[in-house]
Design a protein around this motif. Structure first.
Motif, PDB file in Angstrom:
ATOM      1  N   GLY A  34      12.523  -3.547   0.883  1.00 46.04           N
ATOM      2  CA  GLY A  34      11.396  -4.321   1.378  1.00 46.04           C
ATOM      3  C   GLY A  34      11.250  -5.628   0.617  1.00 46.04           C
ATOM      4  O   GLY A  34      12.104  -6.018  -0.175  1.00 46.04           O
ATOM      5  N   LYS A  85       8.114  -3.479  -4.347  1.00 48.47           N
ATOM      6  CA  LYS A  85       7.793  -2.062  -4.517  1.00 48.47           C
ATOM      7  C   LYS A  85       9.052  -1.279  -4.888  1.00 48.47           C
ATOM      8  O   LYS A  85      10.134  -1.534  -4.371  1.00 48.47           O
ATOM      9  CB  LYS A  85       7.201  -1.508  -3.214  1.00 48.47           C
ATOM     10  CG  LYS A  85       6.909  -0.008  -3.252  1.00 48.47           C
ATOM     11  CD  LYS A  85       6.437   0.508  -1.898  1.00 48.47           C
ATOM     12  CE  LYS A  85       6.273   2.016  -1.928  1.00 48.47           C
ATOM     13  NZ  LYS A  85       5.875   2.573  -0.632  1.00 48.47           N
ATOM     14  N   ASN A 100      11.847   1.313  -4.780  1.00 46.31           N
ATOM     15  CA  ASN A 100      12.418   1.966  -3.596  1.00 46.31           C
ATOM     16  C   ASN A 100      12.368   3.478  -3.745  1.00 46.31           C
ATOM     17  O   ASN A 100      13.105   4.062  -4.533  1.00 46.31           O
ATOM     18  CB  ASN A 100      13.860   1.502  -3.366  1.00 46.31           C
ATOM     19  CG  ASN A 100      14.331   1.826  -1.949  1.00 46.31           C
ATOM     20  OD1 ASN A 100      13.763   2.679  -1.278  1.00 46.31           O
ATOM     21  ND2 ASN A 100      15.359   1.128  -1.498  1.00 46.31           N
ATOM     22  N   ASP A 160      12.694   5.518  -0.998  1.00 48.98           N
ATOM     23  CA  ASP A 160      13.433   6.120   0.117  1.00 48.98           C
ATOM     24  C   ASP A 160      14.771   6.656  -0.380  1.00 48.98           C
ATOM     25  O   ASP A 160      15.412   6.050  -1.243  1.00 48.98           O
ATOM     26  CB  ASP A 160      13.719   5.084   1.212  1.00 48.98           C
ATOM     27  CG  ASP A 160      12.502   4.779   2.063  1.00 48.98           C
ATOM     28  OD1 ASP A 160      11.411   5.278   1.738  1.00 48.98           O
ATOM     29  OD2 ASP A 160      12.655   4.030   3.049  1.00 48.98           O
ATOM     30  N   ASP A 206      11.228   9.994   2.295  1.00 48.23           N
ATOM     31  CA  ASP A 206      10.391   8.892   1.814  1.00 48.23           C
ATOM     32  C   ASP A 206       9.446   9.457   0.761  1.00 48.23           C
ATOM     33  O   ASP A 206       8.588  10.287   1.061  1.00 48.23           O
ATOM     34  CB  ASP A 206       9.607   8.302   2.991  1.00 48.23           C
ATOM     35  CG  ASP A 206       8.752   7.109   2.607  1.00 48.23           C
ATOM     36  OD1 ASP A 206       8.699   6.768   1.409  1.00 48.23           O
ATOM     37  OD2 ASP A 206       8.134   6.518   3.512  1.00 48.23           O
ATOM     38  N   HIS A 223      -1.684   5.406   6.963  1.00 47.65           N
ATOM     39  CA  HIS A 223      -0.679   6.003   6.089  1.00 47.65           C
ATOM     40  C   HIS A 223      -1.129   7.314   5.443  1.00 47.65           C
ATOM     41  O   HIS A 223      -0.512   7.772   4.484  1.00 47.65           O
ATOM     42  CB  HIS A 223      -0.263   5.004   5.004  1.00 47.65           C
ATOM     43  CG  HIS A 223       0.533   3.853   5.552  1.00 47.65           C
ATOM     44  ND1 HIS A 223       0.137   2.542   5.409  1.00 47.65           N
ATOM     45  CD2 HIS A 223       1.677   3.827   6.260  1.00 47.65           C
ATOM     46  CE1 HIS A 223       1.018   1.755   6.007  1.00 47.65           C
ATOM     47  NE2 HIS A 223       1.956   2.501   6.535  1.00 47.65           N
ATOM     48  N   GLY A 255       8.738   2.429   6.913  1.00 47.17           N
ATOM     49  CA  GLY A 255       8.886   1.009   6.622  1.00 47.17           C
ATOM     50  C   GLY A 255       9.433   0.235   7.809  1.00 47.17           C
ATOM     51  O   GLY A 255       9.171  -0.970   7.955  1.00 47.17           O
ATOM     52  N   ASP A 281       6.421   0.819  11.044  1.00 49.38           N
ATOM     53  CA  ASP A 281       5.150   0.123  10.848  1.00 49.38           C
ATOM     54  C   ASP A 281       5.199  -1.297  11.392  1.00 49.38           C
ATOM     55  O   ASP A 281       4.161  -1.866  11.745  1.00 49.38           O
ATOM     56  CB  ASP A 281       4.813   0.034   9.347  1.00 49.38           C
ATOM     57  CG  ASP A 281       4.222   1.333   8.812  1.00 49.38           C
ATOM     58  OD1 ASP A 281       3.919   2.230   9.621  1.00 49.38           O
ATOM     59  OD2 ASP A 281       4.076   1.443   7.585  1.00 49.38           O
ATOM     60  N   HIS A 317       6.554  -4.669   3.900  1.00 51.76           N
ATOM     61  CA  HIS A 317       5.612  -4.180   2.896  1.00 51.76           C
ATOM     62  C   HIS A 317       5.987  -2.809   2.326  1.00 51.76           C
ATOM     63  O   HIS A 317       5.352  -2.334   1.390  1.00 51.76           O
ATOM     64  CB  HIS A 317       4.193  -4.136   3.483  1.00 51.76           C
ATOM     65  CG  HIS A 317       4.052  -3.202   4.656  1.00 51.76           C
ATOM     66  ND1 HIS A 317       3.849  -3.666   5.940  1.00 51.76           N
ATOM     67  CD2 HIS A 317       4.083  -1.850   4.754  1.00 51.76           C
ATOM     68  CE1 HIS A 317       3.754  -2.635   6.769  1.00 51.76           C
ATOM     69  NE2 HIS A 317       3.897  -1.531   6.075  1.00 51.76           N
ATOM     70  N   ASP A 318       7.004  -2.181   2.893  1.00 45.98           N
ATOM     71  CA  ASP A 318       7.423  -0.861   2.413  1.00 45.98           C
ATOM     72  C   ASP A 318       8.945  -0.802   2.375  1.00 45.98           C
ATOM     73  O   ASP A 318       9.626  -1.701   2.872  1.00 45.98           O
ATOM     74  CB  ASP A 318       6.873   0.228   3.346  1.00 45.98           C
ATOM     75  CG  ASP A 318       6.798   1.604   2.698  1.00 45.98           C
ATOM     76  OD1 ASP A 318       7.300   1.760   1.559  1.00 45.98           O
ATOM     77  OD2 ASP A 318       6.254   2.533   3.327  1.00 45.98           O
ATOM     78  N   ASN A 319       9.469   0.262   1.772  1.00 49.21           N
ATOM     79  CA  ASN A 319      10.913   0.487   1.801  1.00 49.21           C
ATOM     80  C   ASN A 319      11.351   0.791   3.230  1.00 49.21           C
ATOM     81  O   ASN A 319      10.595   1.373   4.002  1.00 49.21           O
ATOM     82  CB  ASN A 319      11.288   1.658   0.892  1.00 49.21           C
ATOM     83  CG  ASN A 319      10.679   1.567  -0.501  1.00 49.21           C
ATOM     84  OD1 ASN A 319      10.281   2.569  -1.070  1.00 49.21           O
ATOM     85  ND2 ASN A 319      10.599   0.371  -1.059  1.00 49.21           N
TER      86      ASN A 319
END
Length: 256
Positions: A2, A6, A8, A10, A34, A156, A205, A208, A242-244
């Motif tokens: 991402g 953040k 990772n 995943d 995840d 989430h 990720g 979303d 914003h996320d993995n």
């Protein structure tokens, strides 16, 4: 990883093998996990999930895929729970999992959490898995609309994960048609795949930020699966990442 820096959390695995010396059927097993939890605990939980589930699958005889996968996920859940016990920095850690096992041309799926499994056939994309989230439950009960799900504050909030005190309830519903009952979805295990079918497994990720119709467009427009996966990850990153983001694509070879 991402775009936000953040850690990772995943993890994924893909393995291909023959069932056994007595059973030469080819199979492919794939899994996305995840991780949940701070202080790098999420990545530990996801790593444990991948390792324990894959080991259990590879050592099985493959005769009862659904039971084998369920036992494997339960074993992983127990391992995560035991690992975090007494460790303050890993307390409460957990992981989702989305598993796909293709034995010859038969599809078996299992999942816990909000990592997803899709089937693309021709011009149609079907989400086979059902999110274990607050918003999914609220939508099914008519509390919120489909449009409200994406931006809801509880988007989430996960209802199931590996690593809790109780064994996770593994979901074997395979939603081939949107209006199927849960009972009908459960009976789809062992679904017959056709040449050209593509299976997508991914973490949230991706989903979303990239919608189902866009995923379909990418898969149908590109011939190379690796390029397709990279394009999907890139699009999620372009939209904020914003996320993995983890994407696995498996395609059934077309008949010559």
């Amino acid at each position: 990883p991402g775009m936000t820096g953040k850690n990772n959390e995943d993890r994924y695995v893909i393995s291909s093998f023959l069932m056994s010396t007595e059973d030469p059927r080819p199979s492919v097993f794939a899994l996305v996990a995840d991780g949940i939890g701070g202080h790098r605990a999420g990545e530990v939980a996801a790593e444990l999930a991948v390792n324990y589930i894959t080991k259990s699958i590879s050592e099985s005889n493959g005769r009862k895929p659904v039971r084998i996968i369920e036992n494997a996920i339960h074993e992983a859940g127990q391992a995560i729970s035991s690992h975090s016990a007494g460790r303050e920095d890993e307390e409460g850690m957990g992981s989702t999992c989305a598993c796909v096992w293709v034995i010859e041309n038969r599809l078996y799926t299992a999942y816990v959490g909000d990592s997803r499994i899709y089937l693309v056939r021709g011009k149609h994309i079907q989400r086979l898995s059902i999110d274990h989230t607050w918003v999914q439950e609220a939508f099914e009960k008519g509390i919120i609309t489909a449009e409200q799900m994406h931006d809801h504050p509880n988007v989430h909030v996960i209802r199931r994960h590996l690593g809790g005190v109780k064994l996770p309830e593994v979901d074997f519903r395979m939603r081939i048609v949107d209006d199927e009952s849960d009972e009908e979805s459960l009976h789809n295990q062992g679904f017959h795949l056709e040449p050209g079918d593509t299976i997508l497994i991914c973490s949230d990720g991706l989903t979303d930020l990239v919608w189902d119709d866009e995923i379909l467009q990418f898969i149908r427009s590109k011939k190379d699966l690796k390029a397709t996966a990279e394009s999907l990850v890139n699009l999620a990153n372009e939209r904020g990442g914003h996320d993995n983001i983890t994407v696995i694509l498996i395609s059934i070879p077309k008949s010559k």
